[in-house]
Design a protein around this motif. Structure first.
Motif, PDB file in Angstrom:
ATOM      1  N   GLY A   1       8.874   1.542   5.538  1.00  0.00           N
ATOM      2  CA  GLY A   1       9.563   0.566   5.458  1.00  0.00           C
ATOM      3  C   GLY A   1       8.816  -0.662   4.838  1.00  0.00           C
ATOM      4  O   GLY A   1       7.505  -0.615   4.252  1.00  0.00           O
ATOM      5  N   THR A   2       9.289  -1.901   4.774  1.00  0.00           N
ATOM      6  CA  THR A   2       8.757  -3.024   4.312  1.00  0.00           C
ATOM      7  C   THR A   2       7.560  -3.526   5.204  1.00  0.00           C
ATOM      8  O   THR A   2       7.382  -3.420   6.284  1.00  0.00           O
ATOM      9  N   ASP A   3       6.642  -4.185   4.507  1.00  0.00           N
ATOM     10  CA  ASP A   3       5.519  -4.844   5.327  1.00  0.00           C
ATOM     11  C   ASP A   3       4.474  -4.007   6.158  1.00  0.00           C
ATOM     12  O   ASP A   3       4.234  -4.066   7.233  1.00  0.00           O
ATOM     13  N   THR A   4       4.349  -2.611   5.453  1.00  0.00           N
ATOM     14  CA  THR A   4       3.550  -1.693   6.148  1.00  0.00           C
ATOM     15  C   THR A   4       2.554  -1.309   5.248  1.00  0.00           C
ATOM     16  O   THR A   4       2.710  -1.009   3.903  1.00  0.00           O
ATOM     17  N   ALA A   5       1.324  -1.801   5.661  1.00  0.00           N
ATOM     18  CA  ALA A   5       0.143  -1.058   5.090  1.00  0.00           C
ATOM     19  C   ALA A   5       0.108   0.498   5.187  1.00  0.00           C
ATOM     20  O   ALA A   5       0.288   0.831   6.451  1.00  0.00           O
ATOM     21  N   ILE A   6      -0.450   1.061   4.216  1.00  0.00           N
ATOM     22  CA  ILE A   6      -0.588   2.528   4.157  1.00  0.00           C
ATOM     23  C   ILE A   6      -1.700   2.934   3.554  1.00  0.00           C
ATOM     24  O   ILE A   6      -2.345   2.214   2.422  1.00  0.00           O
ATOM     25  N   THR A   7      -2.596   3.990   4.287  1.00  0.00           N
ATOM     26  CA  THR A   7      -3.583   4.574   3.731  1.00  0.00           C
ATOM     27  C   THR A   7      -3.373   5.976   3.130  1.00  0.00           C
ATOM     28  O   THR A   7      -3.205   6.713   3.903  1.00  0.00           O
ATOM     29  N   LEU A   8      -3.550   6.361   1.781  1.00  0.00           N
ATOM     30  CA  LEU A   8      -3.427   7.681   1.309  1.00  0.00           C
ATOM     31  C   LEU A   8      -4.761   8.093   1.004  1.00  0.00           C
ATOM     32  O   LEU A   8      -5.729   7.596   0.744  1.00  0.00           O
ATOM     33  N   GLY A   9      -4.812   9.456   1.499  1.00  0.00           N
ATOM     34  CA  GLY A   9      -5.993  10.252   1.084  1.00  0.00           C
ATOM     35  C   GLY A   9      -5.826  11.928   1.065  1.00  0.00           C
ATOM     36  O   GLY A   9      -4.464  12.258   1.324  1.00  0.00           O
ATOM     37  N   SER A  10      -6.514  12.413   0.342  1.00  0.00           N
ATOM     38  CA  SER A  10      -6.212  13.880  -0.031  1.00  0.00           C
ATOM     39  C   SER A  10      -7.634  14.691   0.545  1.00  0.00           C
ATOM     40  O   SER A  10      -8.671  14.468  -0.316  1.00  0.00           O
ATOM     41  N   ASP A  11      -7.772  15.585   1.494  1.00  0.00           N
ATOM     42  CA  ASP A  11      -9.110  16.389   1.707  1.00  0.00           C
ATOM     43  C   ASP A  11      -9.512  16.960   0.428  1.00  0.00           C
ATOM     44  O   ASP A  11     -10.422  17.115   0.366  1.00  0.00           O
ATOM     45  N   ASP A  12      -8.645  17.793  -0.319  1.00  0.00           N
ATOM     46  CA  ASP A  12      -8.939  18.464  -1.397  1.00  0.00           C
ATOM     47  C   ASP A  12      -8.963  18.101  -2.877  1.00  0.00           C
ATOM     48  O   ASP A  12      -9.012  18.513  -3.686  1.00  0.00           O
ATOM     49  N   GLY A  13      -8.252  16.906  -2.704  1.00  0.00           N
ATOM     50  CA  GLY A  13      -7.884  15.910  -4.046  1.00  0.00           C
ATOM     51  C   GLY A  13      -6.541  16.272  -4.611  1.00  0.00           C
ATOM     52  O   GLY A  13      -6.003  17.563  -4.213  1.00  0.00           O
TER      53      GLY A  13
END
Length: 297
Positions: free
Chosen positions: A94-106
């Motif tokens: 939803g709005t006003d949500t900080a998110i962190t994206l990651g990938s262990d294997d790329g």
């Protein structure tokens, strides 16, 4: 004159290979207000944070698997080898949500966005729960993954889906528009993000320059004329006008991610066909869907 076609590498910003219609973009688009897209290639173990903003987002793994972390928890997105290997888990914030994206294997990931004011709950949508639609028939057959449409996702503004078109077929056909609020039509900006591959049964060499084409042309006195040769990483913006076909050339499959939103009061995809070409829908009643669909990877 405003540019509506961005070849791969021409709309990058920071960690993102594509960053259009969002904060930090290097490609400012005059008058573009309602939609955005980021596409990035992550190395193994890499993490990228998107700060809280007044926009809703949907995270779509293009290749590989990803994790999404918010204040509400961490979500594992089971991905896929490529966009041609079937649906992937996706994540809506939803709005006003900080998110962190990651990938262990790329891997590679897209983030669709739209400025929004009403907040809806964040959620992971599993690949098995994504509605898969086989649209059209004959050489206009295509496969649609409707993970971000009104019927599948509770959201504020945007409509998001991905379309796969087998080699030699036409998609986004007949040409259509959604550029005004009128009976049977909603006003929506639209983004097309493309990927292409050599088809499984193609005699082309594996490293062939897989390509397709996208057409956009004027529906009223607002000028627009796009006839773009598209490849993996390219983006076409559709502010208004008739758009289609998106053509998968012989030997090469085509994928595109669609992001739509507009200023109208309802979140709905209502279109008008170009009356010169709408007759094609009648032909489909007598044709079978392309047996190459759905894609099996």
């Amino acid at each position: 004159m405003t540019n509506w076609f961005y070849p791969a590498g021409t709309a990058s910003a920071g960690e993102w290979n594509v960053s259009l219609g969002v904060e930090g973009t290097t490609a400012k688009v005059d008058g573009w207000k309602h939609t955005g897209i980021r596409v990035g290639a992550f190395e193994a173990g890499q993490r990228v944070e998107l700060p809280a903003s007044a926009e809703e987002r949907i995270v779509i793994p293009l290749s590989g698997s990803f994790t999404v972390s918010t204040a509400g928890g961490t979500y594992q997105l089971e991905g896929r080898p490529s966009v041609f290997a079937g649906p992937s888990d996706v994540f809506y914030s939803g709005t006003d949500t900080a998110i962190t994206l990651g990938s262990d294997d790329g891997g590679r990931v897209a983030v669709a966005s739209a400025p929004a004011s009403n907040n809806y709950p964040e959620r992971r949508i599993k690949a098995l729960d994504i509605p898969v639609e086989l649209r059209g028939a004959g050489n206009c057959s295509r496969e649609v993954h409707n993970f971000g449409t009104p019927a599948a996702l509770e959201a504020d503004r945007f409509i998001v889906c991905e379309v796969l078109t087998p080699a030699g077929n036409w998609s986004s056909y007949p040409p259509h528009k959604h550029d005004e609020e009128a009976e049977g039509e909603t006003q929506l900006e639209e983004i097309y993000y493309f990927e292409t591959q050599v088809a499984k049964d193609s005699p082309a060499p594996p490293d062939a320059d897989a390509m397709g084409y996208q057409r956009v042309y004027a529906s009223d006195d607002r000028p627009i004329d796009v006839n773009a040769e598209v490849r993996t990483g390219d983006v076409v913006l559709v502010p208004y006008g008739w758009h289609g076909p998106a053509m998968a050339t012989p030997g090469y499959d085509m994928y595109y991610l669609n992001v739509m939103a507009g200023p109208g009061p309802i979140r709905k995809w209502l279109i008008s066909d170009d009356p010169a070409h709408g007759w094609i829908r009648q032909v489909w009643e007598e044709q079978d869907i392309d047996p190459r669909l759905p894609f099996k990877g």
